[in-house]
Design a protein around this motif. Structure first.
Motif, PDB file in Angstrom:
ATOM      1  N   ASP A 223       0.820  -1.213   0.000  1.00  0.00           N
ATOM      2  CA  ASP A 223       0.000   0.000   0.000  1.00  0.00           C
ATOM      3  C   ASP A 223       0.853   1.262   0.000  1.00  0.00           C
ATOM      4  OD1 ASP A 223      -2.043  -1.786   0.270  1.00  0.00           O
ATOM      5  OD2 ASP A 223      -2.954  -0.805   2.006  1.00  0.00           O
ATOM      6  N   ASP A 224       0.215   2.355  -0.419  1.00  0.00           N
ATOM      7  CA  ASP A 224       0.693   3.749  -0.253  1.00  0.00           C
ATOM      8  C   ASP A 224       1.709   4.226  -1.291  1.00  0.00           C
ATOM      9  OD1 ASP A 224      -0.894   3.499   1.962  1.00  0.00           O
ATOM     10  OD2 ASP A 224       0.695   3.772   3.435  1.00  0.00           O
TER      11      ASP A 224
ATOM     12  N   HIS B 270      -6.175   3.273  -3.840  1.00  0.00           N
ATOM     13  CA  HIS B 270      -6.034   3.406  -2.385  1.00  0.00           C
ATOM     14  C   HIS B 270      -6.309   4.858  -1.970  1.00  0.00           C
ATOM     15  CE1 HIS B 270      -4.819   2.167   1.573  1.00  0.00           C
ATOM     16  NE2 HIS B 270      -3.661   2.771   1.580  1.00  0.00           N
TER      17      HIS B 270
ATOM     18  N   HIS C 268      -5.146  10.008   0.744  1.00  0.00           N
ATOM     19  CA  HIS C 268      -4.795   9.218   1.932  1.00  0.00           C
ATOM     20  C   HIS C 268      -4.585  10.147   3.126  1.00  0.00           C
ATOM     21  CE1 HIS C 268      -3.086   6.022   4.371  1.00  0.00           C
ATOM     22  NE2 HIS C 268      -3.181   5.156   3.377  1.00  0.00           N
TER      23      HIS C 268
ATOM     24  N   PRO D 166      -7.932   3.484   2.952  1.00  0.00           N
ATOM     25  CA  PRO D 166      -6.780   3.926   3.739  1.00  0.00           C
ATOM     26  C   PRO D 166      -6.975   3.552   5.207  1.00  0.00           C
ATOM     27  CG  PRO D 166      -7.538   5.686   2.305  1.00  0.00           C
ATOM     28  CD  PRO D 166      -8.545   4.582   2.210  1.00  0.00           C
ATOM     29  N   TYR D 167      -5.940   3.107   5.835  1.00  0.00           N
ATOM     30  CA  TYR D 167      -5.931   2.665   7.245  1.00  0.00           C
ATOM     31  C   TYR D 167      -6.890   1.494   7.505  1.00  0.00           C
ATOM     32  CZ  TYR D 167      -4.257   7.470   7.272  1.00  0.00           C
ATOM     33  OH  TYR D 167      -3.599   8.634   6.964  1.00  0.00           O
TER      34      TYR D 167
ATOM     35  N   HIS E 276       3.778  -2.396   3.011  1.00  0.00           N
ATOM     36  CA  HIS E 276       3.863  -1.041   2.458  1.00  0.00           C
ATOM     37  C   HIS E 276       5.202  -0.852   1.755  1.00  0.00           C
ATOM     38  CE1 HIS E 276       0.877  -0.794   5.681  1.00  0.00           C
ATOM     39  NE2 HIS E 276       0.338   0.197   5.011  1.00  0.00           N
TER      40      HIS E 276
HETATM   41 NI    NI Z   1      -2.500   3.184   3.311  1.00  0.00          NI
END
Ligand code: NI
Length: 257
Positions: A72-73, A123, A127, A164-165, A218
């Motif tokens: 992710d991210d 995503h 964010h 997100p999260y 990540h």
């Molecule tokens: Ni994220």
């Protein structure tokens, strides 16, 4: 019951019970107990596995030792290329859940991800830390902006979305209903971003992993590199094979035009 109605009912219920308790002359700390439904909402929102506000896919249904690593991210200008190098060296295909802003800034990395056979998903666009308080319209904006950044690069809109999260809300659920994304969660959370000890993180993942697992990682921090270097051979020793999310759950990763 409709989950949105349940959400508002719980909030109403919380204040109603607290109000009645105060009205009846109970102490304020008893009235606070009436607010427990709000605590329930907060916990349910943060536990994507509960499928409380929206239904997400957390693993593949298979007894074969297949797993999907997800990152992710990204894309991140420093770490994504290094992660891609490690994956290439090991001949492994994974899935990346990209932040729209980063896609806009580093399109060449998205192209590299796709060229090397990995899957991508949405995503959100920003964010941001306050993203969970967005209403349906703002959520749709977050989702659609990222979709169109990706579409500019590969001519297709992604079908997978990861919150997100991992936080889910009724507003996000309404936006997803409209945007028709498939929400992808995970059943192994590595907590890699706060990892000070890569070996411990790897050990935790190896203990939790099962056939069909989706693993959350990540590609925006330095520890991911030693984690991957240790994790991949360990999982190979356990006979796991690595597939993309779409392969694991038998779903198309892009909307058909
Ligand atoms: Ni994220």
């Amino acid at each position: 019951m409709n989950r949105r109605i349940l959400f508002y009912l719980l909030i109403f219920d919380a204040f109603f019970i607290s109000g009645i308790l105060l009205f009846l002359g109970f102490n304020w700390y008893w009235a606070l107990l009436g607010l427990l439904p709000i605590l329930l909402i907060a916990i349910a929102s943060s536990q994507i596995q509960w499928n409380f506000f929206l239904t997400a896919i957390h693993s593949g249904k298979t007894s074969e030792p297949k797993i999907a690593l997800t990152f992710d991210d990204g894309p991140h200008p420093i770490y994504t290329p290094q992660v891609l190098d490690i994956l290439k060296k090991n001949n492994i295909k994974v899935s990346f859940f990209l932040i729209g802003q980063n896609v806009q800034q580093f399109p060449h990395l998205v192209k590299r991800i796709l060229d090397e056979g990995h899957t991508i998903g949405n995503h959100s666009f920003t964010h941001s830390k306050t993203i969970d308080f967005k209403n349906k319209k703002s959520w749709l904006g977050e989702i659609e902006k990222t979709d169109s950044e990706i579409e500019k690069l590969c001519g297709m809109k992604p079908r997978f979305f990861r919150p997100p999260y991992g936080v889910t809300t009724p507003h996000l659920a309404s936006a997803i209903e409209k945007s028709k994304h498939l929400v992808i969660g995970w059943n192994v959370r590595s907590f890699d971003t706060s990892s000070r000890n890569p070996s411990k993180t790897v050990q935790k993942i190896c203990e939790e992993i099962r056939p069909g697992s989706i693993v959350l990682l990540h590609d925006r921090h330095e520890s991911i590199l030693p984690i991957l270097e240790q994790l991949l051979p360990k999982l190979r020793d356990k006979n796991f094979t690595f597939v993309t999310v779409n392969e694991l759950i038998h779903e198309e990763p892009f909307h058909q035009a």
